[in-house]
Design a protein around this motif. Structure first.
Motif, PDB file in Angstrom:
ATOM      1  N   ARG A  20      -8.114   1.870   0.916  1.00 57.75           N
ATOM      2  CA  ARG A  20      -7.526   3.155   1.284  1.00 57.75           C
ATOM      3  C   ARG A  20      -6.082   3.002   1.777  1.00 57.75           C
ATOM      4  NH1 ARG A  20     -11.635   6.895   4.592  1.00 57.75           N
ATOM      5  NH2 ARG A  20      -9.915   8.350   4.134  1.00 57.75           N
ATOM      6  N   ARG A  21      -5.791   1.877   2.404  1.00 63.61           N
ATOM      7  CA  ARG A  21      -4.442   1.679   2.949  1.00 63.61           C
ATOM      8  C   ARG A  21      -3.469   1.144   1.898  1.00 63.61           C
ATOM      9  NH1 ARG A  21       0.003   1.665   4.506  1.00 63.61           N
ATOM     10  NH2 ARG A  21       0.865   1.046   6.544  1.00 63.61           N
ATOM     11  N   ILE A  54      -9.024  -5.985  10.435  1.00 60.51           N
ATOM     12  CA  ILE A  54      -8.895  -4.633   9.878  1.00 60.51           C
ATOM     13  C   ILE A  54      -7.724  -3.904  10.521  1.00 60.51           C
ATOM     14  CG2 ILE A  54     -10.010  -2.374   9.697  1.00 60.51           C
ATOM     15  CD1 ILE A  54     -12.705  -3.887   9.579  1.00 60.51           C
ATOM     16  N   GLU A  55      -7.604  -4.023  11.829  1.00 59.58           N
ATOM     17  CA  GLU A  55      -6.509  -3.353  12.533  1.00 59.58           C
ATOM     18  C   GLU A  55      -5.159  -3.839  12.019  1.00 59.58           C
ATOM     19  OE1 GLU A  55      -4.891  -2.480  17.093  1.00 59.58           O
ATOM     20  OE2 GLU A  55      -6.718  -3.656  16.759  1.00 59.58           O
ATOM     21  N   ARG A  56      -5.051  -5.135  11.773  1.00 56.81           N
ATOM     22  CA  ARG A  56      -3.786  -5.678  11.281  1.00 56.81           C
ATOM     23  C   ARG A  56      -3.520  -5.232   9.840  1.00 56.81           C
ATOM     24  NH1 ARG A  56      -2.478 -11.752  12.873  1.00 56.81           N
ATOM     25  NH2 ARG A  56      -0.422 -10.880  12.385  1.00 56.81           N
ATOM     26  N   VAL A  57      -4.568  -5.135   9.024  1.00 55.23           N
ATOM     27  CA  VAL A  57      -4.414  -4.642   7.659  1.00 55.23           C
ATOM     28  C   VAL A  57      -3.870  -3.220   7.664  1.00 55.23           C
ATOM     29  CG1 VAL A  57      -5.709  -3.863   5.629  1.00 55.23           C
ATOM     30  CG2 VAL A  57      -6.159  -6.107   6.587  1.00 55.23           C
ATOM     31  N   MET A  58      -4.340  -2.424   8.609  1.00 53.29           N
ATOM     32  CA  MET A  58      -3.942  -1.022   8.683  1.00 53.29           C
ATOM     33  C   MET A  58      -2.506  -0.847   9.176  1.00 53.29           C
ATOM     34  SD  MET A  58      -6.480   0.767   7.557  1.00 53.29           S
ATOM     35  CE  MET A  58      -6.104   2.419   8.154  1.00 53.29           C
ATOM     36  N   GLU A  60      -0.023  -3.567   9.752  1.00 56.81           N
ATOM     37  CA  GLU A  60       0.994  -4.573   9.458  1.00 56.81           C
ATOM     38  C   GLU A  60       1.070  -4.807   7.951  1.00 56.81           C
ATOM     39  OE1 GLU A  60       0.779  -8.112  11.969  1.00 56.81           O
ATOM     40  OE2 GLU A  60      -0.553  -7.031  13.338  1.00 56.81           O
ATOM     41  N   PRO A  61       1.723  -3.903   7.229  1.00 58.69           N
ATOM     42  CA  PRO A  61       1.774  -4.019   5.764  1.00 58.69           C
ATOM     43  C   PRO A  61       2.427  -5.304   5.276  1.00 58.69           C
ATOM     44  CG  PRO A  61       3.312  -2.344   6.566  1.00 58.69           C
ATOM     45  CD  PRO A  61       2.432  -2.713   7.721  1.00 58.69           C
ATOM     46  N   GLU A  62       3.258  -5.924   6.127  1.00 49.61           N
ATOM     47  CA  GLU A  62       3.908  -7.170   5.714  1.00 49.61           C
ATOM     48  C   GLU A  62       2.904  -8.315   5.548  1.00 49.61           C
ATOM     49  OE1 GLU A  62       4.118  -6.950  10.243  1.00 49.61           O
ATOM     50  OE2 GLU A  62       4.356  -5.579   8.541  1.00 49.61           O
ATOM     51  N   LEU A  68      -3.851 -10.861   0.211  1.00 49.57           N
ATOM     52  CA  LEU A  68      -4.209 -10.954  -1.209  1.00 49.57           C
ATOM     53  C   LEU A  68      -4.361 -12.404  -1.649  1.00 49.57           C
ATOM     54  CD1 LEU A  68      -1.956  -8.190  -2.817  1.00 49.57           C
ATOM     55  CD2 LEU A  68      -4.395  -8.084  -2.294  1.00 49.57           C
ATOM     56  N   GLU A  69      -3.476 -13.260  -1.175  1.00 46.03           N
ATOM     57  CA  GLU A  69      -3.573 -14.676  -1.542  1.00 46.03           C
ATOM     58  C   GLU A  69      -4.830 -15.300  -0.948  1.00 46.03           C
ATOM     59  OE1 GLU A  69      -0.512 -18.421  -1.690  1.00 46.03           O
ATOM     60  OE2 GLU A  69      -0.115 -16.486  -2.587  1.00 46.03           O
TER      61      GLU A  69
END
Length: 281
Positions: A20-21, A54-58, A60-62, A68-69
């Motif tokens: 979703r993000r 999860i919080e960081r995924v939401m 911290e887009p960097e 992904l890697e």
């Protein structure tokens, strides 16, 4: 004290958050492998729990390239499984030579070692000038590393052995320069390679290919996702085109199995059947 099933709930929430993000859908990846990789990412990024990840995924887009890697683990070697590359050289390339223009799709190209292996074989077979290689991956970082073609020099000896075992006719050192404990593949090997981002989970037909290689990627997919990807490959191949999978992968139980005929099955090389062959199967 851990709560039974809590990790599974967190992994599910992580998958939803990532989709979703950022738009990446990992819901059809093999659950056990995906859970292991999410837990490894949690440790690598110093998160106490998957919920913390999860919080960081939401927010911290960097971090997306790292995530992904970590989930796809792009890894390969030059001339990995030399017997397969020898099979391409001796059995497949002579048939591809009848085409005036050859399109090859390397799906899940990781850091590009197999792409350059292909380019070398095609060069030695006299086919590279009329070949276009499309090298795709989900990860922007992997694509950039593949495009750069720079690798640790410590790999050179093993790669040279693989090259010779694949039927190489020269010295592998002829195709790279070495400096500062790194080796860089020769620029001429990139001249007919197009690197591009492509998501096997969600994207459509990429090109009309005479040969598709997707090795050691689908072992991490669920059965429905494997069927989806194999259907994509079927629709991307010319009639009589070749599909090459990893040695631990097979079409045996796939819904599309009847669409392909074994060409060198021990090497996991298959050929898209003609209309007549499919009707009689």
């Amino acid at each position: 004290m851990s709560v039974p099933g809590l990790d599974n709930i967190e992994v599910d929430l992580f998958i939803q958050a990532l989709q979703r993000r950022h738009g990446y859908d990992f819901s059809q990846y093999a659950p056990a492998s995906l859970k292991r990789r999410v837990q490894q990412l949690t440790d690598q990024l110093d998160c106490k729990t998957i919920s913390g990840l999860i919080e960081r995924v939401m927010h911290e887009p960097e971090l997306l390239p790292n995530i992904l890697e970590g989930l796809t683990v792009p890894a390969s070697d030059m001339f990995r499984d030399p017997s397969m590359f020898r099979g391409l050289r001796e059995q497949v390339f002579p048939l591809l030579a009848s085409y005036p223009q050859i399109n090859i799709w390397q799906a899940g190209c990781a850091h590009g070692q197999e792409v350059y292996s292909l380019a070398i074989l095609l060069e030695e077979a006299g086919l590279y000038e009329r070949t276009q290689i499309f090298a795709t991956d989900l990860s922007d970082r992997a694509i950039q590393q593949a495009h750069d073609g720079i690798y640790p020099a410590r790999e050179a000896q093993q790669w040279s052995r693989n090259y010779q075992a694949s039927g190489g006719t020269r010295s592998l050192a002829d195709y790279y320069s070495a400096r500062y404990n790194l080796l860089k593949v020769d620029q001429r090997l990139r001249r007919n390679v197009t690197f591009a981002k492509h998501n096997l989970v969600s994207d459509g037909v990429f090109c009309e290919a005479h040969l598709i290689l997707c090795r050691n990627v689908m072992i991490y997919f669920s059965n429905p996702l494997q069927d989806r990807v194999l259907s994509l490959f079927r629709d991307s191949l010319v009639r009589g085109g070749f599909l090459c999978l990893g040695l631990r992968e097979s079409l045996e139980y796939a819904c599309t199995a009847g669409e392909f005929t074994p060409f060198a099955e021990h090497l996991r090389i298959y050929r898209l059947a003609s209309h007549q062959e499919r009707k009689s199967a």
